[in-house]
Design a protein around this motif. Sequence first.
Motif, short mmCIF file in Angstrom:
data_model
loop_
_atom_site.label_atom_id
_atom_site.label_comp_id
_atom_site.label_asym_id
_atom_site.label_seq_id
_atom_site.Cartn_x
_atom_site.Cartn_y
_atom_site.Cartn_z
N HIS A 168 0.82 -1.21 0.00
CA HIS A 168 0.00 0.00 0.00
C HIS A 168 0.86 1.26 0.00
O HIS A 168 1.96 1.27 0.54
CB HIS A 168 -0.88 0.06 1.25
N SER A 170 0.33 5.15 1.46
CA SER A 170 -0.51 5.99 2.30
C SER A 170 0.21 7.30 2.55
O SER A 170 1.43 7.41 2.36
CB SER A 170 -0.83 5.30 3.62
N ARG A 193 -5.33 6.74 3.21
CA ARG A 193 -5.03 5.63 2.31
C ARG A 193 -5.07 6.14 0.87
O ARG A 193 -6.00 6.84 0.48
CB ARG A 193 -6.06 4.51 2.48
N GLY A 196 -3.36 0.80 -3.62
CA GLY A 196 -3.08 -0.58 -3.23
C GLY A 196 -4.10 -1.17 -2.29
O GLY A 196 -3.94 -2.29 -1.82
N TYR A 197 -5.17 -0.44 -2.02
CA TYR A 197 -6.24 -0.91 -1.14
C TYR A 197 -7.44 -1.38 -1.95
O TYR A 197 -7.68 -0.88 -3.06
CB TYR A 197 -6.69 0.20 -0.19
#
Length: 241
Positions: A168, A170, A193, A196-197
């Motif tokens: 991820h 962020s 975020r 990648g989530y």
Amino acid sequence: MPRLSLLMSAVALALATALPAAAQSLDAQYALSLRGVTGGTIAIRGRTSGGSYSVSAAAKATGLVGSLVKYAFEGSAEGRVSGGRYTSSVYREREDDDGERTGSVTRFRGTTPSSVTFDPPRPPRPYDIDPTAQRGVIDPLTALYAILQPVAPGNACGQRYELFDGRHVSRMSLGAARAASDGTITCTGEYRRLRGYSAEELAERPTVVLTFTYAPIGAGQVQISEIRSSTKLGNAVLRRK
């Protein structure tokens, strides 16, 4: 219980700047509580010398949370420090989440990840991102090490950084500093975020609002003493033991 990067999103971890180039070390333990009940501990050890740093950390669920959820994390990171800025070279993590053991190694070239290896191999997800396409990122353990270092009051708060944990991206941002008469400094921050989530993760809680408190430690410096975050289950607090 989430991986280290998600623990960071819950309790807020960010970077401090303008650290001295002389050798320095950190050996500290922090307690994570939820609604006043201890739920975890984080121990961190690191050293900076000659423009390089190395750091290791261990986190685990404890207390009532530990009786309900079996979780442990171990990680390490190495890299370079120049002009008060950290550049990751390698980040390793291993976690045991209720008996499921996983690990990864992320290598960096400058501020861009060059490779990520998962153990055991991780099947691709439709929302995965290309690590080598990310720019200007740092690993989460390096960020943890940096934020816990002493800094001059003028270097507290007012920062923004992007983090990459192998899966991820962020963003952590800290707003303007607010000084109190007792010498403490507070600021409101935000964890967001970015990439990648899954769609569900982004929809559930894309941002987390955080409150950072720095306390005087002598020699004209301050250091993070407490980080607070509001969660669905109540206030989460990370506090030095």
